[in-house]
Design a protein around this motif. Structure first.
Motif, PDB file in Angstrom:
ATOM      1  N   LEU A 278       6.907   9.128 -11.940  1.00  0.00           N
ATOM      2  CA  LEU A 278       5.681   8.650 -11.297  1.00  0.00           C
ATOM      3  C   LEU A 278       5.885   7.281 -10.652  1.00  0.00           C
ATOM      4  N   GLU A 279       6.662   6.435 -11.290  1.00  0.00           N
ATOM      5  CA  GLU A 279       6.951   5.106 -10.726  1.00  0.00           C
ATOM      6  C   GLU A 279       7.725   5.241  -9.417  1.00  0.00           C
ATOM      7  N   ALA A 280       8.631   6.194  -9.343  1.00  0.00           N
ATOM      8  CA  ALA A 280       9.370   6.422  -8.092  1.00  0.00           C
ATOM      9  C   ALA A 280       8.411   6.798  -6.965  1.00  0.00           C
ATOM     10  N   GLY A 281       7.402   7.577  -7.272  1.00  0.00           N
ATOM     11  CA  GLY A 281       6.391   7.914  -6.268  1.00  0.00           C
ATOM     12  C   GLY A 281       5.555   6.713  -5.882  1.00  0.00           C
ATOM     13  N   ARG A 282       5.229   5.891  -6.862  1.00  0.00           N
ATOM     14  CA  ARG A 282       4.432   4.684  -6.582  1.00  0.00           C
ATOM     15  C   ARG A 282       5.177   3.720  -5.666  1.00  0.00           C
ATOM     16  N   LEU A 283       6.486   3.654  -5.814  1.00  0.00           N
ATOM     17  CA  LEU A 283       7.300   2.726  -5.027  1.00  0.00           C
ATOM     18  C   LEU A 283       7.672   3.266  -3.645  1.00  0.00           C
ATOM     19  N   ALA A 284       7.277   4.483  -3.337  1.00  0.00           N
ATOM     20  CA  ALA A 284       7.637   5.089  -2.052  1.00  0.00           C
ATOM     21  C   ALA A 284       7.073   4.277  -0.890  1.00  0.00           C
ATOM     22  N   PRO A 285       7.862   4.156   0.174  1.00  0.00           N
ATOM     23  CA  PRO A 285       7.343   3.465   1.355  1.00  0.00           C
ATOM     24  C   PRO A 285       6.250   4.287   2.024  1.00  0.00           C
ATOM     25  N   THR A 286       5.277   3.605   2.586  1.00  0.00           N
ATOM     26  CA  THR A 286       4.198   4.267   3.317  1.00  0.00           C
ATOM     27  C   THR A 286       3.941   3.512   4.620  1.00  0.00           C
ATOM     28  N   SER A 287       3.373   4.208   5.586  1.00  0.00           N
ATOM     29  CA  SER A 287       3.083   3.603   6.888  1.00  0.00           C
ATOM     30  C   SER A 287       2.149   2.410   6.714  1.00  0.00           C
ATOM     31  N   VAL A 288       2.534   1.317   7.290  1.00  0.00           N
ATOM     32  CA  VAL A 288       1.834   0.030   7.186  1.00  0.00           C
ATOM     33  C   VAL A 288       1.329  -0.249   5.768  1.00  0.00           C
ATOM     34  N   ASP A 289       2.073   0.243   4.802  1.00  0.00           N
ATOM     35  CA  ASP A 289       1.796   0.038   3.381  1.00  0.00           C
ATOM     36  C   ASP A 289       0.402   0.506   2.954  1.00  0.00           C
ATOM     37  N   GLN A 290      -0.058   1.619   3.541  1.00  0.00           N
ATOM     38  CA  GLN A 290      -1.384   2.164   3.225  1.00  0.00           C
ATOM     39  C   GLN A 290      -1.490   2.658   1.784  1.00  0.00           C
ATOM     40  N   GLN A 291      -0.418   3.262   1.274  1.00  0.00           N
ATOM     41  CA  GLN A 291      -0.398   3.803  -0.086  1.00  0.00           C
ATOM     42  C   GLN A 291      -1.568   4.745  -0.345  1.00  0.00           C
ATOM     43  N   GLU A 292      -1.797   5.650   0.598  1.00  0.00           N
ATOM     44  CA  GLU A 292      -2.945   6.557   0.516  1.00  0.00           C
ATOM     45  C   GLU A 292      -2.701   7.786  -0.355  1.00  0.00           C
TER      46      GLU A 292
ATOM     47  N   GLY B  37      -0.769  10.406   6.704  1.00  0.00           N
ATOM     48  CA  GLY B  37      -1.048  11.007   5.402  1.00  0.00           C
ATOM     49  C   GLY B  37      -0.013  11.971   4.872  1.00  0.00           C
ATOM     50  N   VAL B  38       0.329  12.985   5.651  1.00  0.00           N
ATOM     51  CA  VAL B  38       1.274  14.005   5.183  1.00  0.00           C
ATOM     52  C   VAL B  38       2.641  13.377   4.951  1.00  0.00           C
ATOM     53  N   GLU B  39       3.097  12.552   5.881  1.00  0.00           N
ATOM     54  CA  GLU B  39       4.443  11.989   5.707  1.00  0.00           C
ATOM     55  C   GLU B  39       4.500  11.059   4.499  1.00  0.00           C
ATOM     56  N   ASP B  40       3.474  10.239   4.298  1.00  0.00           N
ATOM     57  CA  ASP B  40       3.512   9.315   3.167  1.00  0.00           C
ATOM     58  C   ASP B  40       3.470  10.063   1.832  1.00  0.00           C
ATOM     59  N   ALA B  41       2.633  11.086   1.729  1.00  0.00           N
ATOM     60  CA  ALA B  41       2.601  11.902   0.507  1.00  0.00           C
ATOM     61  C   ALA B  41       3.927  12.640   0.322  1.00  0.00           C
ATOM     62  N   SER B  42       4.533  13.064   1.417  1.00  0.00           N
ATOM     63  CA  SER B  42       5.821  13.766   1.349  1.00  0.00           C
ATOM     64  C   SER B  42       6.947  12.838   0.907  1.00  0.00           C
ATOM     65  N   ILE B  43       6.928  11.611   1.393  1.00  0.00           N
ATOM     66  CA  ILE B  43       7.946  10.645   0.963  1.00  0.00           C
ATOM     67  C   ILE B  43       7.812  10.395  -0.541  1.00  0.00           C
ATOM     68  N   ALA B  44       6.600  10.212  -1.014  1.00  0.00           N
ATOM     69  CA  ALA B  44       6.379   9.989  -2.453  1.00  0.00           C
ATOM     70  C   ALA B  44       6.860  11.199  -3.256  1.00  0.00           C
ATOM     71  N   THR B  45       6.566  12.404  -2.772  1.00  0.00           N
ATOM     72  CA  THR B  45       6.990  13.617  -3.465  1.00  0.00           C
ATOM     73  C   THR B  45       8.511  13.713  -3.509  1.00  0.00           C
ATOM     74  N   THR B  46       9.149  13.404  -2.399  1.00  0.00           N
ATOM     75  CA  THR B  46      10.610  13.447  -2.342  1.00  0.00           C
ATOM     76  C   THR B  46      11.221  12.451  -3.318  1.00  0.00           C
TER      77      THR B  46
END
Length: 170
Positions: A30-44, A93-102
């Motif tokens: 879960l921490e790896a998902g939390r640390l995932a990069p997101t677009s303009v750091d939205q963390q949505e 949205g989709v890419e940021d959730a996908s990066i976290a999932t990966t």
């Protein structure tokens, strides 16, 4: 494990041991998902951890692809809190959730936890079944569990196109 070993050895696990994912392993994933990069750091993105018999039964009703995993991570994003790309046709949205999932898949592999990215479901039915807000979009369900002793990658796993078919230098 070294990073290249993690990405080379990770596979879609489709057969799990019945024991639950240990807290330390789940927390690291879960921490790896939390640390995932997101677009303009939205963390949505948001992750729901499904471990209860009731929750897993709902997953089984919504998809045939749990494969007996004792934990499923449902990854969503808030459609009202995304970065909209120039031109207005896409958002993050989709890419940021996908990066976290990966990142969670790779963290799982690093800890000896099997995973399988499930996208065989109707996102609207999943959202309704779990009582999520209309603003949430379900992107993935990630099966998690320790691989069964006889678990193995699918026959297609090691088939990879040559790099020159996948990469073009411009």
């Amino acid at each position: 494990m070294e990073f290249n070993d993690v990405i080379a050895k990770r596979y879609a696990c489709r057969k799990y041991d019945v024991r639950q994912v240990e807290k330390d392993d789940l927390d690291a994933i879960l921490e790896a998902g939390r640390l995932a990069p997101t677009s303009v750091d939205q963390q949505e993105q948001h992750v729901y951890v499904i471990r209860s018999a009731e929750g897993l039964a709902k997953v089984d009703e919504l998809s045939e692809c749990r494969y007996g995993a004792p934990t499923v991570l449902m990854v969503t994003y808030d459609t009202t809190d995304v970065y909209e790309y120039p031109g207005g046709r896409y958002d993050s949205g989709v890419e940021d959730a996908s990066i976290a999932t990966t990142q969670m898949m790779l963290a799982a592999a690093d800890r000896g936890v099997g995973s399988c990215w499930v996208n065989v479901f109707d996102p609207d039915k999943v959202r309704a079944a779990f009582g999520l807000a209309d603003k949430e979009r379900v992107v993935a369900m990630l099966d998690l569990g320790y691989p069964a002793d006889d678990a193995e990658p699918s026959a297609k796993h090691s088939r990879r196109k040559p790099i020159d078919e996948l990469v073009t230098y411009l």
